[in-house]
Design a protein around this motif. Sequence first.
Motif, PDB file in Angstrom:
ATOM      1  N   UNK A  36      -7.349  14.082  21.021  1.00  0.00           N
ATOM      2  CA  UNK A  36      -6.087  14.559  20.455  1.00  0.00           C
ATOM      3  C   UNK A  36      -5.318  13.372  19.881  1.00  0.00           C
ATOM      4  N   UNK A  37      -4.864  13.510  18.647  1.00  0.00           N
ATOM      5  CA  UNK A  37      -4.086  12.448  18.007  1.00  0.00           C
ATOM      6  C   UNK A  37      -3.065  13.073  17.059  1.00  0.00           C
ATOM      7  N   UNK A  38      -2.308  12.227  16.382  1.00  0.00           N
ATOM      8  CA  UNK A  38      -1.268  12.729  15.490  1.00  0.00           C
ATOM      9  C   UNK A  38      -1.855  13.504  14.307  1.00  0.00           C
ATOM     10  N   UNK A  39      -3.111  13.205  13.933  1.00  0.00           N
ATOM     11  CA  UNK A  39      -3.728  13.897  12.804  1.00  0.00           C
ATOM     12  C   UNK A  39      -4.039  15.353  13.120  1.00  0.00           C
ATOM     13  N   UNK A  40      -4.422  15.635  14.381  1.00  0.00           N
ATOM     14  CA  UNK A  40      -4.726  17.037  14.728  1.00  0.00           C
ATOM     15  C   UNK A  40      -3.655  17.654  15.620  1.00  0.00           C
ATOM     16  N   UNK A  41      -2.526  16.977  15.720  1.00  0.00           N
ATOM     17  CA  UNK A  41      -1.409  17.488  16.523  1.00  0.00           C
ATOM     18  C   UNK A  41      -0.987  18.877  16.053  1.00  0.00           C
ATOM     19  N   UNK A  42      -0.889  19.059  14.738  1.00  0.00           N
ATOM     20  CA  UNK A  42      -0.448  20.333  14.183  1.00  0.00           C
ATOM     21  C   UNK A  42      -1.444  21.442  14.508  1.00  0.00           C
ATOM     22  N   UNK A  43      -2.729  21.112  14.494  1.00  0.00           N
ATOM     23  CA  UNK A  43      -3.762  22.101  14.833  1.00  0.00           C
ATOM     24  C   UNK A  43      -3.608  22.570  16.279  1.00  0.00           C
ATOM     25  N   UNK A  44      -3.350  21.623  17.184  1.00  0.00           N
ATOM     26  CA  UNK A  44      -3.151  21.986  18.591  1.00  0.00           C
ATOM     27  C   UNK A  44      -1.872  22.798  18.759  1.00  0.00           C
ATOM     28  N   UNK A  45      -0.840  22.421  18.050  1.00  0.00           N
ATOM     29  CA  UNK A  45       0.421  23.167  18.111  1.00  0.00           C
ATOM     30  C   UNK A  45       0.207  24.621  17.698  1.00  0.00           C
TER      31      UNK A  45
END
Length: 284
Positions: A36-45
């Motif tokens: 998990x990182x800032x690049x896929x943060x939106x996907x997790x959200x």
Amino acid sequence: MSNNIVIVYMGANRIEIGRSADACPQEIIAWKTGSINEKNREELKKIFEYYFQICNILGNREVQVLILEDIFISVVEKRIICSILFKEFDCAHVSFVPRAIVHCLSCNTRNAIVIDIGTNYTTCVPIFDLRPLQQFIKYSKRGKREVESRIPLPGCPYMPIFFDEEYNSKNCEVDETPVINLVKNIVESLPIDLRRPLRENIIIVNIEEAYETAIRNLFKLKMDTSKIQFPKNYWQAGSACAKILLHYKGSNIVGIERDEFYNNPHIAPDWFDYYFRTGVKRLQ
């Protein structure tokens, strides 16, 4: 109260999410983007948002979340998870427990070596008295992706992950070691009094039921081990953890409350930290 407890199983290649009151997860979502990182943060959200919406708990400030985490999850990843759950969904509490411990609980044991077959790698986690033995944890890059990339062969497709007739430690990288070799290395490096209880209790996660017998037979052929288990009730074990940890009246040292996070947004509980490690006593 249990309707406000959400369990999130952060699997090696999927995310399972549901309420602790349910017998199984309500949603299973593929997660093959790695850490998990800032690049896929939106996907997790979006995953959390979708679930909160369909369960009609979006905006419910009483929701508490238990994350069943990967043994190698970083503090940075935990901060991102906490940031999403607290800032975006205003949850009341977030706790973290390693998946390996939950799998032990689901198999009704306190001591085991837990083998988790992931997409990109496989972890071998020795657990004694429900405590991960951090210094003895090992991993291999042999994971499901390697199986998927190979031409299908007759028999068990996981054979190259667990055992390789052509494996030679002198010609291979350390992180390419077959799983059975890793398990043997762990057992040999453990203190003498821990070797037998862990060697005799192997838990294997993320293997399709059709291949369980072949893997069990392989272990018994290559290792002196008495019990091979494939956990089936990890969700119920996670629910039990949630009820114990999130209903505890004292301070929950493997979790964070909303106000605590806002006072210090850089905080994140680390299971391997000395102070957090004592939290396992509550699971006994």
